[in-house]
Design a protein around this motif. Structure first.
Motif, PDB file in Angstrom:
ATOM      1  N   GLN A 186       0.833  -1.204   0.000  1.00  0.00           N
ATOM      2  CA  GLN A 186       0.000   0.000   0.000  1.00  0.00           C
ATOM      3  C   GLN A 186       0.871   1.259   0.000  1.00  0.00           C
ATOM      4  O   GLN A 186       0.581   2.231  -0.716  1.00  0.00           O
ATOM      5  N   LEU A 187       1.948   1.248   0.804  1.00  0.00           N
ATOM      6  CA  LEU A 187       2.848   2.401   0.844  1.00  0.00           C
ATOM      7  C   LEU A 187       3.546   2.587  -0.497  1.00  0.00           C
ATOM      8  O   LEU A 187       3.710   3.720  -0.977  1.00  0.00           O
ATOM      9  N   GLU A 188       3.995   1.492  -1.093  1.00  0.00           N
ATOM     10  CA  GLU A 188       4.654   1.596  -2.399  1.00  0.00           C
ATOM     11  C   GLU A 188       3.676   2.138  -3.453  1.00  0.00           C
ATOM     12  O   GLU A 188       4.059   2.951  -4.302  1.00  0.00           O
ATOM     13  N   ARG A 189       2.428   1.683  -3.355  1.00  0.00           N
ATOM     14  CA  ARG A 189       1.415   2.176  -4.301  1.00  0.00           C
ATOM     15  C   ARG A 189       1.154   3.673  -4.070  1.00  0.00           C
ATOM     16  O   ARG A 189       1.033   4.445  -5.039  1.00  0.00           O
ATOM     17  N   ALA A 190       1.115   4.069  -2.798  1.00  0.00           N
ATOM     18  CA  ALA A 190       0.892   5.483  -2.468  1.00  0.00           C
ATOM     19  C   ALA A 190       2.061   6.332  -2.959  1.00  0.00           C
ATOM     20  O   ALA A 190       1.874   7.446  -3.490  1.00  0.00           O
ATOM     21  N   ASN A 191       3.274   5.841  -2.789  1.00  0.00           N
ATOM     22  CA  ASN A 191       4.457   6.579  -3.251  1.00  0.00           C
ATOM     23  C   ASN A 191       4.458   6.719  -4.768  1.00  0.00           C
ATOM     24  O   ASN A 191       4.843   7.767  -5.324  1.00  0.00           O
ATOM     25  N   SER A 192       4.046   5.656  -5.441  1.00  0.00           N
ATOM     26  CA  SER A 192       3.984   5.725  -6.906  1.00  0.00           C
ATOM     27  C   SER A 192       2.991   6.795  -7.345  1.00  0.00           C
ATOM     28  O   SER A 192       3.255   7.569  -8.294  1.00  0.00           O
ATOM     29  N   ALA A 193       1.850   6.867  -6.645  1.00  0.00           N
ATOM     30  CA  ALA A 193       0.850   7.886  -6.975  1.00  0.00           C
ATOM     31  C   ALA A 193       1.394   9.276  -6.690  1.00  0.00           C
ATOM     32  O   ALA A 193       1.174  10.231  -7.466  1.00  0.00           O
ATOM     33  N   LEU A 194       2.118   9.428  -5.567  1.00  0.00           N
ATOM     34  CA  LEU A 194       2.701  10.736  -5.228  1.00  0.00           C
ATOM     35  C   LEU A 194       3.737  11.159  -6.263  1.00  0.00           C
ATOM     36  O   LEU A 194       3.822  12.347  -6.627  1.00  0.00           O
ATOM     37  N   ARG A 195       4.529  10.219  -6.749  1.00  0.00           N
ATOM     38  CA  ARG A 195       5.530  10.557  -7.766  1.00  0.00           C
ATOM     39  C   ARG A 195       4.846  11.040  -9.056  1.00  0.00           C
ATOM     40  O   ARG A 195       5.335  11.969  -9.705  1.00  0.00           O
ATOM     41  N   ILE A 245       3.800  14.513  -8.344  1.00  0.00           N
ATOM     42  CA  ILE A 245       4.953  15.422  -8.369  1.00  0.00           C
ATOM     43  C   ILE A 245       5.349  15.728  -9.812  1.00  0.00           C
ATOM     44  O   ILE A 245       5.651  16.893 -10.166  1.00  0.00           O
ATOM     45  N   LEU A 246       5.361  14.709 -10.650  1.00  0.00           N
ATOM     46  CA  LEU A 246       5.694  14.920 -12.057  1.00  0.00           C
ATOM     47  C   LEU A 246       4.678  15.860 -12.724  1.00  0.00           C
ATOM     48  O   LEU A 246       5.051  16.756 -13.499  1.00  0.00           O
ATOM     49  N   SER A 247       3.417  15.674 -12.365  1.00  0.00           N
ATOM     50  CA  SER A 247       2.379  16.554 -12.930  1.00  0.00           C
ATOM     51  C   SER A 247       2.578  17.982 -12.456  1.00  0.00           C
ATOM     52  O   SER A 247       2.422  18.936 -13.239  1.00  0.00           O
ATOM     53  N   GLU A 254       3.607  28.176  -5.400  1.00  0.00           N
ATOM     54  CA  GLU A 254       2.632  27.326  -4.706  1.00  0.00           C
ATOM     55  C   GLU A 254       2.763  25.866  -5.155  1.00  0.00           C
ATOM     56  O   GLU A 254       2.693  24.933  -4.342  1.00  0.00           O
ATOM     57  N   LEU A 255       2.950  25.716  -6.442  1.00  0.00           N
ATOM     58  CA  LEU A 255       3.124  24.363  -6.967  1.00  0.00           C
ATOM     59  C   LEU A 255       4.399  23.720  -6.435  1.00  0.00           C
ATOM     60  O   LEU A 255       4.429  22.530  -6.113  1.00  0.00           O
ATOM     61  N   ALA A 256       5.460  24.514  -6.358  1.00  0.00           N
ATOM     62  CA  ALA A 256       6.731  24.013  -5.837  1.00  0.00           C
ATOM     63  C   ALA A 256       6.593  23.630  -4.369  1.00  0.00           C
ATOM     64  O   ALA A 256       7.160  22.626  -3.911  1.00  0.00           O
ATOM     65  N   GLU A 284       6.102  19.251  -0.145  1.00  0.00           N
ATOM     66  CA  GLU A 284       5.337  18.485   0.845  1.00  0.00           C
ATOM     67  C   GLU A 284       5.177  17.028   0.401  1.00  0.00           C
ATOM     68  O   GLU A 284       5.322  16.105   1.212  1.00  0.00           O
ATOM     69  N   LYS A 285       4.888  16.868  -0.878  1.00  0.00           N
ATOM     70  CA  LYS A 285       4.719  15.508  -1.381  1.00  0.00           C
ATOM     71  C   LYS A 285       6.032  14.728  -1.327  1.00  0.00           C
ATOM     72  O   LYS A 285       6.048  13.523  -1.023  1.00  0.00           O
ATOM     73  N   GLU A 286       7.144  15.369  -1.625  1.00  0.00           N
ATOM     74  CA  GLU A 286       8.440  14.698  -1.567  1.00  0.00           C
ATOM     75  C   GLU A 286       8.782  14.293  -0.136  1.00  0.00           C
ATOM     76  O   GLU A 286       9.383  13.233   0.092  1.00  0.00           O
ATOM     77  N   GLN A 287       8.429  15.147   0.842  1.00  0.00           N
ATOM     78  CA  GLN A 287       8.652  14.795   2.245  1.00  0.00           C
ATOM     79  C   GLN A 287       7.848  13.543   2.621  1.00  0.00           C
ATOM     80  O   GLN A 287       8.348  12.644   3.312  1.00  0.00           O
ATOM     81  N   ILE A 288       6.601  13.527   2.148  1.00  0.00           N
ATOM     82  CA  ILE A 288       5.770  12.350   2.423  1.00  0.00           C
ATOM     83  C   ILE A 288       6.369  11.107   1.769  1.00  0.00           C
ATOM     84  O   ILE A 288       6.425  10.019   2.387  1.00  0.00           O
ATOM     85  N   VAL A 289       6.829  11.248   0.544  1.00  0.00           N
ATOM     86  CA  VAL A 289       7.442  10.118  -0.162  1.00  0.00           C
ATOM     87  C   VAL A 289       8.653   9.603   0.599  1.00  0.00           C
ATOM     88  O   VAL A 289       8.839   8.401   0.775  1.00  0.00           O
ATOM     89  N   ASN A 290       9.507  10.529   1.062  1.00  0.00           N
ATOM     90  CA  ASN A 290      10.711  10.135   1.805  1.00  0.00           C
ATOM     91  C   ASN A 290      10.347   9.405   3.112  1.00  0.00           C
ATOM     92  O   ASN A 290      10.979   8.401   3.477  1.00  0.00           O
ATOM     93  N   GLU A 291       9.360   9.932   3.807  1.00  0.00           N
ATOM     94  CA  GLU A 291       8.920   9.277   5.048  1.00  0.00           C
ATOM     95  C   GLU A 291       8.383   7.878   4.759  1.00  0.00           C
ATOM     96  O   GLU A 291       8.671   6.917   5.491  1.00  0.00           O
ATOM     97  N   GLN A 292       7.599   7.787   3.693  1.00  0.00           N
ATOM     98  CA  GLN A 292       7.026   6.489   3.366  1.00  0.00           C
ATOM     99  C   GLN A 292       8.086   5.521   2.836  1.00  0.00           C
ATOM    100  O   GLN A 292       7.957   4.311   3.014  1.00  0.00           O
ATOM    101  N   LEU A 293       9.117   6.048   2.198  1.00  0.00           N
ATOM    102  CA  LEU A 293      10.211   5.189   1.756  1.00  0.00           C
ATOM    103  C   LEU A 293      10.910   4.539   2.948  1.00  0.00           C
ATOM    104  O   LEU A 293      11.277   3.363   2.907  1.00  0.00           O
ATOM    105  N   ILE A 294      11.103   5.346   4.009  1.00  0.00           N
ATOM    106  CA  ILE A 294      11.708   4.807   5.236  1.00  0.00           C
ATOM    107  C   ILE A 294      10.804   3.723   5.834  1.00  0.00           C
ATOM    108  O   ILE A 294      11.264   2.654   6.262  1.00  0.00           O
TER     109      ILE A 294
END
Length: 227
Positions: free
Chosen positions: A58-67, A70-72, A91-93, A98-108
């Motif tokens: 589920q976390l890997e799937r969530a990270n994939s969606a966040l990436r 981020i690309l969008s 604002e977009l940046a 925020e999304k990258e921070q979440i991705v990093n946390e979820q990667l851990i």
């Protein structure tokens, strides 16, 4: 007080000895139940492993969606910069940050779950192998106990057969003695009858060739010869 303490100690020792006797008498049954308990523990560990794996997926799937998001956003920033909309780009940046921070946390978290998953898998595999070994040992223990029980039963039957043979021999000997006694008694009765029975004297006279009938026949023969 010292006596009471010794009595209490003796009672504890008696309870311990009784418990050991019960354990020894049910050793195989206890061992088999312990195996069952261990197998149930493995089943629970597998459920936990499945939960860990599901969380990781589920976390890997969530990270994939966040990436993807981020690309969008990066593409949206590029368009905002083209139209010189710095505020929107910022604002977009910020949203990307925020999304990258979440991705990093979820990667851990994914790494921790992966480590936990690996350890659980190894533990379950090792425990499963050990339980298979214990299952084989249980089969051997049961077979050995059955063989020992059969040996004791065979020994008991052998003793019973030996006893029966002894009894049969004794009975046969008694029957032979009884039959011999009957034959001896019959012979004794016949001998007594010959000696002192009603016809005993006549038999003796006849045996000596002095019987009346024999004498009469002889007389007739002598008379005929003279004629």
């Amino acid at each position: 007080m010292n006596v009471m303490r010794k009595i209490a100690t003796a009672l504890r020792g008696s309870v311990r000895e009784s418990a050991e006797v019960v354990i020894d008498a049910n050793a195989i049954r206890i061992f088999e139940q312990e195996i069952v308990d261990a197998e149930q523990g493995i089943a629970r560990s597998k459920q936990q492993l499945a939960y860990v794996m599901a969380e990781r997926v589920q976390l890997e799937r969530a990270n994939s969606a966040l990436r993807d998001q981020i690309l969008s956003r990066e593409q949206q920033i590029a368009k905002a910069l083209v139209i010189n909309d710095e505020v929107l780009a910022s604002e977009l940046a910020e949203d990307i940050l925020e999304k990258e921070q979440i991705v990093n946390e979820q990667l851990i978290a994914v790494q921790n779950l992966t480590t936990r998953e690996r350890n659980l898998t190894r533990k379950i595999q090792l425990s499963g192998q050990q339980i298979k070994t214990f299952r084989r040992e249980l089969g051997i223990a049961k077979a050995t106990a059955s063989a020992q029980s059969a040996s004791r039963l065979a020994g008991s039957h052998t003793n019973s057969v030996d006893t029966n043979i002894i009894d049969l021999t004794s009975s046969l000997q008694r029957i032979k003695q009884q039959q011999q006694r009957i034959d001896d008694t019959s012979d004794a009765i016949a001998a007594i009858e010959n000696e002192i029975g009603d016809g005993a004297l006549d038999k003796k006279v006849e045996s000596a060739g002095l019987g009346t009938r024999k004498t009469d026949i002889q007389s007739i023969l002598e008379r005929v010869k003279k004629v």
